[in-house]
Each structure stands twice: as structure tokens, then as C-alpha cells.
Design an enzyme around this catalytic site. Structure first.
Site, PDB file in Angstrom:
ATOM      1  N   ASP A   1       4.492  -6.115   9.729  1.00  0.00           N
ATOM      2  CA  ASP A   1       5.562  -5.826  10.698  1.00  0.00           C
ATOM      3  C   ASP A   1       5.494  -6.770  11.885  1.00  0.00           C
ATOM      4  O   ASP A   1       6.526  -7.208  12.401  1.00  0.00           O
ATOM      5  CB  ASP A   1       5.453  -4.378  11.188  1.00  0.00           C
ATOM      6  CG  ASP A   1       5.998  -3.385  10.165  1.00  0.00           C
ATOM      7  OD1 ASP A   1       6.763  -3.811   9.285  1.00  0.00           O
ATOM      8  OD2 ASP A   1       5.654  -2.195  10.253  1.00  0.00           O
TER       9      ASP A   1
ATOM     10  N   ASP B   1       0.203  -3.049  12.357  1.00  0.00           N
ATOM     11  CA  ASP B   1       0.679  -3.435  11.031  1.00  0.00           C
ATOM     12  C   ASP B   1       0.960  -4.944  11.017  1.00  0.00           C
ATOM     13  O   ASP B   1       1.912  -5.415  11.649  1.00  0.00           O
ATOM     14  CB  ASP B   1       1.953  -2.652  10.681  1.00  0.00           C
ATOM     15  CG  ASP B   1       2.350  -2.873   9.233  1.00  0.00           C
ATOM     16  OD1 ASP B   1       2.559  -4.051   8.838  1.00  0.00           O
ATOM     17  OD2 ASP B   1       2.445  -1.893   8.480  1.00  0.00           O
TER      18      ASP B   1
ATOM     19  N   ARG C   1       0.842  -1.184   0.000  1.00  0.00           N
ATOM     20  CA  ARG C   1       0.000   0.000   0.000  1.00  0.00           C
ATOM     21  C   ARG C   1       0.876   1.233   0.000  1.00  0.00           C
ATOM     22  O   ARG C   1       1.704   1.397   0.882  1.00  0.00           O
ATOM     23  CB  ARG C   1      -0.842  -0.005   1.279  1.00  0.00           C
ATOM     24  CG  ARG C   1      -2.277   0.070   1.025  1.00  0.00           C
ATOM     25  CD  ARG C   1      -3.103  -0.049   2.239  1.00  0.00           C
ATOM     26  NE  ARG C   1      -2.558   0.384   3.505  1.00  0.00           N
ATOM     27  CZ  ARG C   1      -3.307   0.788   4.517  1.00  0.00           C
ATOM     28  NH1 ARG C   1      -4.615   0.854   4.354  1.00  0.00           N
ATOM     29  NH2 ARG C   1      -2.779   1.118   5.653  1.00  0.00           N
TER      30      ARG C   1
ATOM     31  N   THR D   1      -1.022   7.528  -0.866  1.00  0.00           N
ATOM     32  CA  THR D   1      -2.300   7.413  -1.575  1.00  0.00           C
ATOM     33  C   THR D   1      -3.158   6.282  -1.019  1.00  0.00           C
ATOM     34  O   THR D   1      -4.354   6.218  -1.273  1.00  0.00           O
ATOM     35  CB  THR D   1      -2.067   7.114  -3.068  1.00  0.00           C
ATOM     36  OG1 THR D   1      -1.454   5.824  -3.171  1.00  0.00           O
ATOM     37  CG2 THR D   1      -1.171   8.167  -3.704  1.00  0.00           C
TER      38      THR D   1
HETATM   39  C1  PRP Z   1      -1.351  -4.548   4.497  1.00  0.00           C
HETATM   40  C2  PRP Z   1      -2.234  -5.775   4.560  1.00  0.00           C
HETATM   41  C3  PRP Z   1      -3.007  -5.675   3.286  1.00  0.00           C
HETATM   42  C4  PRP Z   1      -3.184  -4.196   3.118  1.00  0.00           C
HETATM   43  C5  PRP Z   1      -4.572  -3.836   3.534  1.00  0.00           C
HETATM   44  O1  PRP Z   1      -0.260  -4.758   3.689  1.00  0.00           O
HETATM   45  O2  PRP Z   1      -1.498  -6.958   4.690  1.00  0.00           O
HETATM   46  O3  PRP Z   1      -2.358  -6.243   2.166  1.00  0.00           O
HETATM   47  O4  PRP Z   1      -2.235  -3.565   3.985  1.00  0.00           O
HETATM   48  O5  PRP Z   1      -4.807  -2.509   3.285  1.00  0.00           O
HETATM   49  P1  PRP Z   1      -5.883  -2.015   2.210  1.00  0.00           P
HETATM   50  O6  PRP Z   1      -7.113  -2.832   2.441  1.00  0.00           O
HETATM   51  O7  PRP Z   1      -6.064  -0.565   2.565  1.00  0.00           O
HETATM   52  O8  PRP Z   1      -5.293  -2.218   0.849  1.00  0.00           O
HETATM   53  P2  PRP Z   1       0.849  -3.628   3.436  1.00  0.00           P
HETATM   54  O9  PRP Z   1       0.491  -2.808   2.258  1.00  0.00           O
HETATM   55  O10 PRP Z   1       1.093  -2.909   4.729  1.00  0.00           O
HETATM   56  O11 PRP Z   1       2.099  -4.471   3.003  1.00  0.00           O
HETATM   57  P3  PRP Z   1       2.921  -5.609   3.776  1.00  0.00           P
HETATM   58  O12 PRP Z   1       2.045  -6.831   3.830  1.00  0.00           O
HETATM   59  O13 PRP Z   1       4.085  -5.800   2.899  1.00  0.00           O
HETATM   60  O14 PRP Z   1       3.279  -5.103   5.146  1.00  0.00           O
HETATM   61  N1  URA Z   2      -2.583  -2.930   7.018  1.00  0.00           N
HETATM   62  C1  URA Z   2      -2.227  -3.391   8.246  1.00  0.00           C
HETATM   63  O1  URA Z   2      -1.281  -4.164   8.387  1.00  0.00           O
HETATM   64  N2  URA Z   2      -2.953  -2.987   9.297  1.00  0.00           N
HETATM   65  C2  URA Z   2      -3.993  -2.151   9.184  1.00  0.00           C
HETATM   66  O2  URA Z   2      -4.631  -1.832  10.206  1.00  0.00           O
HETATM   67  C3  URA Z   2      -4.342  -1.688   7.898  1.00  0.00           C
HETATM   68  C4  URA Z   2      -3.624  -2.088   6.830  1.00  0.00           C
END
Ligand code: PRP
Ligand code: URA
Length: 209
Positions: free
Chosen positions: A203, A200, A104, A108
């Protein structure tokens, strides 16, 4: 709402409460994500058709039922979705795994694609997309869009925690895709995080913060 299921089984709710706790460390967090995904798979596969089979026990022939040769692909959205894969594989060991890399954009909040690798026979497989968090729904909607280009078979979305905004977006864009979650939370905050959520997910699974 049609095609939307909150799995309120006590085991799932108990494990989720520990998962959310800010004091839960990486090892336990990872184990819980996998365990909850495993439990959710029971419900997400409830509609799999069965065929009658005769099985010879040491005593007699038993009239049994087996899953009717359904092939499954688990598709984690990288990175956090990876945490759910082993749990699903515990229940469906013959499933293959396809990967979609999306992150994400922090400004944006729109998903950016960086990786995709599917099993060669993906067209023949029912797809279960897994990602712990359904926040704005951007990542899930992009993954579903992607997978619709790969298969005409069923696509399901399995997440641990969802915000109402994300459920609405996915349901509005893809009403045919069943969504399974362990919890529907209150809202998103100004940074696009689910409230109360668990922080997160990536993380916390990979210990990157
Ligand atoms: C997180 C989560 C989803 C996304 C959800 O991933 O694992 O994929 O955010 O958010 P959305 O519904 O607003 O799209 P992130 O983009 O943080 O990446 P990561 O898994 O690499 O930490
Ligand atoms: N992605 C995450 O990992 N946590 C949230 O709460 C939203 C998006």
C-alpha cells in the site's frame, strides 16, 4: 544464526528510519525502497566468484578481477517486491526478472498464488528473491519452494524488515537459503503485521490506501 545477515550499514539504517516514518509519502517511500535494495545488493552478492583478467589501461596492463560469468535472476514477490527490483538492477543490470504473484489471505495469513512468469533460462541463473516484508514467512517460504522447482542454483532471500517468526520459519524450512535483511524487528501483531515495521509495504509503495 547461520545464513542470516542483518545489514547494519549506516546508509541503510538511515534510509530505513525515514522509510518507517508514517509521514513519508508515496514518492519518497518508493525511492527509499529502491535505494535500500540497491545498497543491500552489495552484501548479498559478496560471495560471487571472481576471475583474473588483464585490462590494458592507457598506461599499462592492470591485473584485474571480474565476476565469473554469473547469471542472476531477481524474483520479486508481487506486489511489494516490485519496489526493490530497480534498485537491484542498478547494481546487476544484466539480471533478468521473474515474477511470483502471491498475496496473504487476510484471515488465514497463508499465501495464495496468482501469477508466475520466469525467464526462459531460469535454470542457469542464481536467484535473489526480493520482498520488503518477511512477516510470518509464509510468502517467502512459498516463493522459495516454487523457485526450488525451477533451478538447482543458489537461492537467496532479500527483505527490508523481518519478524523473528518469519526468519525462523524460512530458516527452519530452508536452512540452505541465505536471508539478508536491513532490520530484525520485535514481533508480529495479532493481524500478522510486523511491529514496529512500516505498515503495509504494498500500500505504501503503490499508494493504495
Ligand atoms: C506482504 C509482503 C509479503 C507478505 C509478507 O504482501 O509484501 O509478500 O505480505 O507476509 P508473510 O511473511 O506473513 O507471508 P501482501 O500479501 O500484503 O501482498 P501485496 O504485496 O500485494 O500488498
Ligand atoms: N506485510 C506488510 O506489508 N507489512 C507487514 O508488516 C506484514 C506483512
Amino acid at each position: 544464526m547461520e545464513n542470516f545477515t542483518v545489514m547494519d550499514h549506516p546508509l541503510i539504517q538511515h534510509k530505513l528510519s525515514i522509510l518507517r516514518d508514517e509521514r513519508t509519502g508515496v514518492k519518497q517511500f518508493r525511492e527509499l525502497v529502491s535505494e535500500i535494495a540497491m545498497l543491500m545488493t552489495y552484501e548479498a552478492t559478496r560471495d560471487f566468484p571472481l576471475v583474473d583478467v588483464d585490462v590494458k589501461t592507457p598506461v599499462a596492463v592492470a591485473k584485474c578481477r571480474q565476476i565469473a560469468g554469473r547469471k542472476v535472476a531477481i524474483v520479486p514477490i508481487l506486489r511489494a517486491g516490485l519496489g526493490m527490483v530497480d534498485g537491484v538492477l542498478e547494481i546487476i543490470p544484466s539480471a533478468k526478472v521473474g515474477h511470483i504473484g502471491l498475496y496473504r489471505d487476510p484471515d488465514t495469513l497463508e499465501p495464495v498464488e496468482y501469477y508466475c512468469k520466469m525467464p526462459s533460462d531460469i535454470k542457469e541463473r542464481e536467484v535473489i528473491i526480493v520482498d520488503p516484508m518477511l512477516a510470518t514467512g509464509g510468502s517467502a517460504a512459498a516463493a522459495i519452494h516454487f523457485m526450488k522447482g525451477y533451478t538447482d542454483r543458489s537461492i537467496k532471500l532479500m527483505c527490508l524488515i523481518a519478524a523473528p517468526e518469519g526468519v525462523k520459519r524460512v530458516h527452519d524450512e530452508y536452512p540452505d537459503v541465505p536471508i539478508f535483511v536491513a532490520a530484525l524487528d520485535e514481533k508480529l501483531n495479532e493481524h500478522g503485521y510486523i511491529v514496529p515495521g512500516l505498515g503495509d509495504a504494498g500500500d505504501r509503495i503503490f499508494g493504495t490506501k
